[in-house]
Design an enzyme around this catalytic site. Structure first.
Site, PDB file in Angstrom:
ATOM      1  N   LYS A   1       0.845  -1.202   0.000  1.00  0.00           N
ATOM      2  CA  LYS A   1       0.000   0.000   0.000  1.00  0.00           C
ATOM      3  C   LYS A   1       0.876   1.248   0.000  1.00  0.00           C
ATOM      4  CE  LYS A   1      -3.845  -1.944   2.721  1.00  0.00           C
ATOM      5  NZ  LYS A   1      -4.934  -1.773   1.743  1.00  0.00           N
TER       6      LYS A   1
ATOM      7  N   GLU B   1      -6.157  -9.674   0.765  1.00  0.00           N
ATOM      8  CA  GLU B   1      -5.775 -10.789   1.631  1.00  0.00           C
ATOM      9  C   GLU B   1      -6.896 -11.236   2.566  1.00  0.00           C
ATOM     10  OE1 GLU B   1      -5.348  -7.718   2.425  1.00  0.00           O
ATOM     11  OE2 GLU B   1      -6.072  -7.751   4.476  1.00  0.00           O
TER      12      GLU B   1
ATOM     13  N   ARG C   1     -10.019 -11.759   2.076  1.00  0.00           N
ATOM     14  CA  ARG C   1     -10.854 -12.814   1.495  1.00  0.00           C
ATOM     15  C   ARG C   1     -10.123 -14.164   1.490  1.00  0.00           C
ATOM     16  NH1 ARG C   1     -11.365  -9.373  -3.930  1.00  0.00           N
ATOM     17  NH2 ARG C   1     -11.010  -7.790  -2.344  1.00  0.00           N
TER      18      ARG C   1
HETATM   19  N1  BES Z   1      -8.085  -4.010   4.531  1.00  0.00           N
HETATM   20  C1  BES Z   1      -8.231  -3.593   3.180  1.00  0.00           C
HETATM   21  C2  BES Z   1      -9.551  -2.863   2.965  1.00  0.00           C
HETATM   22  C3  BES Z   1      -9.539  -1.382   3.221  1.00  0.00           C
HETATM   23  C4  BES Z   1      -8.897  -0.527   2.346  1.00  0.00           C
HETATM   24  C5  BES Z   1     -10.223  -0.871   4.285  1.00  0.00           C
HETATM   25  C6  BES Z   1      -8.939   0.824   2.571  1.00  0.00           C
HETATM   26  C7  BES Z   1     -10.273   0.482   4.513  1.00  0.00           C
HETATM   27  C8  BES Z   1      -9.633   1.332   3.644  1.00  0.00           C
HETATM   28  C9  BES Z   1      -8.214  -4.801   2.264  1.00  0.00           C
HETATM   29  O1  BES Z   1      -7.412  -5.854   2.672  1.00  0.00           O
HETATM   30  C10 BES Z   1      -7.689  -4.330   0.965  1.00  0.00           C
HETATM   31  O2  BES Z   1      -6.562  -3.923   0.920  1.00  0.00           O
HETATM   32  N2  BES Z   1      -8.519  -4.383  -0.065  1.00  0.00           N
HETATM   33  C11 BES Z   1      -8.120  -3.930  -1.346  1.00  0.00           C
HETATM   34  C12 BES Z   1      -8.615  -4.918  -2.353  1.00  0.00           C
HETATM   35  C13 BES Z   1      -8.077  -4.663  -3.750  1.00  0.00           C
HETATM   36  C14 BES Z   1      -6.605  -4.955  -3.797  1.00  0.00           C
HETATM   37  C15 BES Z   1      -8.821  -5.548  -4.707  1.00  0.00           C
HETATM   38  C16 BES Z   1      -8.754  -2.562  -1.556  1.00  0.00           C
HETATM   39  O3  BES Z   1      -9.906  -2.360  -1.167  1.00  0.00           O
HETATM   40  O4  BES Z   1      -8.074  -1.687  -2.089  1.00  0.00           O
HETATM   41 ZN    ZN Z   2      -7.025  -5.983   4.684  1.00  0.00          ZN
HETATM   42 MN    MN Z   3      -5.406  -5.564   1.986  1.00  0.00          MN
END
Ligand code: BES
Ligand code: ZN
Ligand code: MN
Length: 508
Positions: free
Chosen positions: A287, A359, A361
């Site tokens: 990220k 991750e 999921r």
């Molecule tokens: N934990 C995050 C979801 C999240 C992202 C919560 C931003 C709050 C704010 C999750 O594990 C994630 O990173 N999801 C990705 C999925 C994508 C790579 C398909 C997302 O939502 O960007």
């Molecule tokens: Zn996450």
């Molecule tokens: Mn994630």
């Protein structure tokens, strides 16, 4: 939790004299919109209170300094003993409800925290809710507004210190209903405190081992059966999907299951499942740095399961409930899973990992397969699963995904009752195209479009024949701003929803 709760009750006609005879640094009196001294429903209450502050209350109402609007407050300073301060708190024009009482009580507790009164008494003089809803709301709200996580901060010097709220007293009409509502409020507040504490802990303090410890404490306190699996047992159970996420960290991942048998033997349980990422860096698909620290909240689904199990244990609800959390930390490393890798989940399905940041999921997939062994009457998972749900629903609604309509309706009703409202999202087969893989049975992301829906559809691939609802709490489990009634930080969602699902089944 370092908060003590006390219920003081009296016959309805004697509540005003009980209130005015209290020895308390702060009495919060929760009042409706456009309250006036000659209000019939309040006449017996306001007069005696007014006398305590030598007419200041009456003058404040006559001058319309205080009008009872939602979140409005006015502090009246009293004498040296007895009721030493009165805080008027407005609840607005909506009919009195559990959520309105909760909000007003939280506002009162936050004021008490700012003043440093240490103790707080609360009263709704015109409470006409017959089911105790307002009493329950008062307890939950007062606890929410008093909540803090001071463990990692050095306290200021003695002279600058203000006492945190440590004692909450609620005034209510005597009777079994008030007592039950009060007890339920305390149980829910304690469960939420567990979830919030875990949610506020940084990733180096709340680790998968923490979930094992908290699980053990809850199991011992309430006589629940505990299962804790580490890397070894996860491997023996062929949980290649969960393990792929844990590949980049030296911390031992943990699957923690709590079995509460409050219902008849043989009754199919409610199964609660939580995503417990103690920190989510994204892994190799790392990220961006700004606000990444927020990702310590990525265990909020799992924190919600722990909190709910505590509440359910305290309330001794006559329902069988199983709580399952999957906890690890998503890290890049030389060992970490990479985009393009294919892993096999415990139901045999193969997954092409397109983005290691999807991750949650992968962890939930194996937990949903694991849930099957309990033969669930219904399984509900909660996860901070997608950024897309924050874009779609913001911070005011939980994303609710269900294949089974009656299960979905049940969960929506529970969320509404708990003051954690959800909104239904489509789980249509058409979207499944997006998660088809060229090399495996599935891929773990389906592109930017409908990101929360494709995530939910991915989960559905691991649900085998039981009614299932998925809650995406990424927008609602943690508030990055001060909401007035709730301080910045973890909100306690989804504890209330989980508890309400089980409570509603207990009433069936
Ligand atoms: N934990 C995050 C979801 C999240 C992202 C919560 C931003 C709050 C704010 C999750 O594990 C994630 O990173 N999801 C990705 C999925 C994508 C790579 C398909 C997302 O939502 O960007
Ligand atoms: Zn996450
Ligand atoms: Mn994630």
């Amino acid at each position: 939790m370092s908060l003590s709760f006390q219920l003081r009750h009296a016959a309805p006609a004697s509540l005003a004299s009980l209130a005015t005879s209290l020895d308390t640094p702060l009495l919060a009196v929760i009042l409706p919109q456009d309250v006036s001294l000659d209000d019939v429903a309040l006449s017996g209450a306001l007069g005696p209170l007014d006398a305590l502050v030598h007419g200041a209350l009456g003058r404040s109402l006559t001058r319309r300094d205080f009008r009872g609007g939602r979140d409005e407050t006015l502090l009246l300073v009293g004498g040296e003993a007895g009721v030493q301060r009165i805080l008027l708190v407005g609840r607005g024009s909506a009919p009195l409800s559990r959520t309105a009482a909760r909000r007003a009580a939280a506002i009162a507790a936050r004021q008490a925290t700012k003043l440093g009164t240490g103790a707080l008494a609360l009263w709704i003089p015109d409470d006409t809710t017959t089911d105790g809803a307002a009493i329950e709301g008062l307890v939950i709200g007062a606890a929410a507004g008093s909540w803090s996580y001071p463990d990692l901060q050095t306290p200021p010097p003695e002279k600058d210190r203000r006492a945190r709220v440590s004692a909450i007293t609620v005034l209510a009409a005597e009777g079994a209903i008030s007592q039950q509502a009060f007890d339920a409020g305390v149980a829910i507040a304690e469960g939420q405190a567990i979830a919030k504490r875990l949610g506020q802990m940084p990733g180096n303090v709340c680790t998968p081992d923490t979930f094992a410890e908290v699980g053990r404490e809850i199991a011992e306190r309430h006589g629940m059966q505990l299962t804790v699996w580490g890397r070894q047992q996860l491997a023996e159970a062929n949980m290649g999907s969960f393990l792929s996420v844990a590949q980049g960290t030296s911390q031992d991942p943990k699957l923690v299951a709590l079995e509460y048998r409050g219902g008849p033997a043989g009754q199919q349980p409610v199964v609660l499942i939580g995503k417990g990422l103690c920190f989510d860096t994204g892994g190799i698909s790392i990220k961006p740095a700004p606000e990444m620290e927020w990702m310590k909240f990525d265990m909020s689904g799992a924190g919600g399961v722990m909190g709910a199990m505590e509440t359910i244990g305290r309330l001794k609800l006559p329902v069988n409930v199983v709580g399952i959390v999957g906890s690890t930390t998503n890290m890049p490393s030389g060992e970490a899973v990479k985009p393009g890798d294919v892993v096999r989940a415990s139901n045999g399905k193969t997954i092409e990992i397109i983005n290691t940041d999807a991750e949650g999921r992968l962890v939930l997939a194996d937990l949903l397969v694991f849930a099957k062994r309990f033969d669930p009457a219904i399984a509900i998972d909660a996860a901070t699963l997608t950024g897309a749900i924050v874009i779609g629903l913001g911070h005011n609604a939980v994303g609710v995904f269900g294949g089974d309509q009656s299960a979905t309706d049940e969960v929506l009703a529970a969320g509404q009752a708990a003051g954690e409202p959800g909104w239904p999202m489509p789980l249509w087969d058409e979207y499944k195209e997006q998660i088809k893989s060229d090399v495996a049975d599935l891929k773990n992301t389906g592109g930017r479009a409908a990101g929360s829906i494709t995530a939910a559809l991915f989960l559905q691939e691991f649900v085998d024949g039981y009614p299932w609802v998925h809650l995406d709490v990424a927008g609602t489990a943690y508030s990055q701003t001060d909401l007035g009634w709730i301080p910045k930080g973890p909100t306690g969602t989804p504890v209330g929803t989980f508890v309400e699902i089980v409570r509603a089944r207990a009433r069936r």
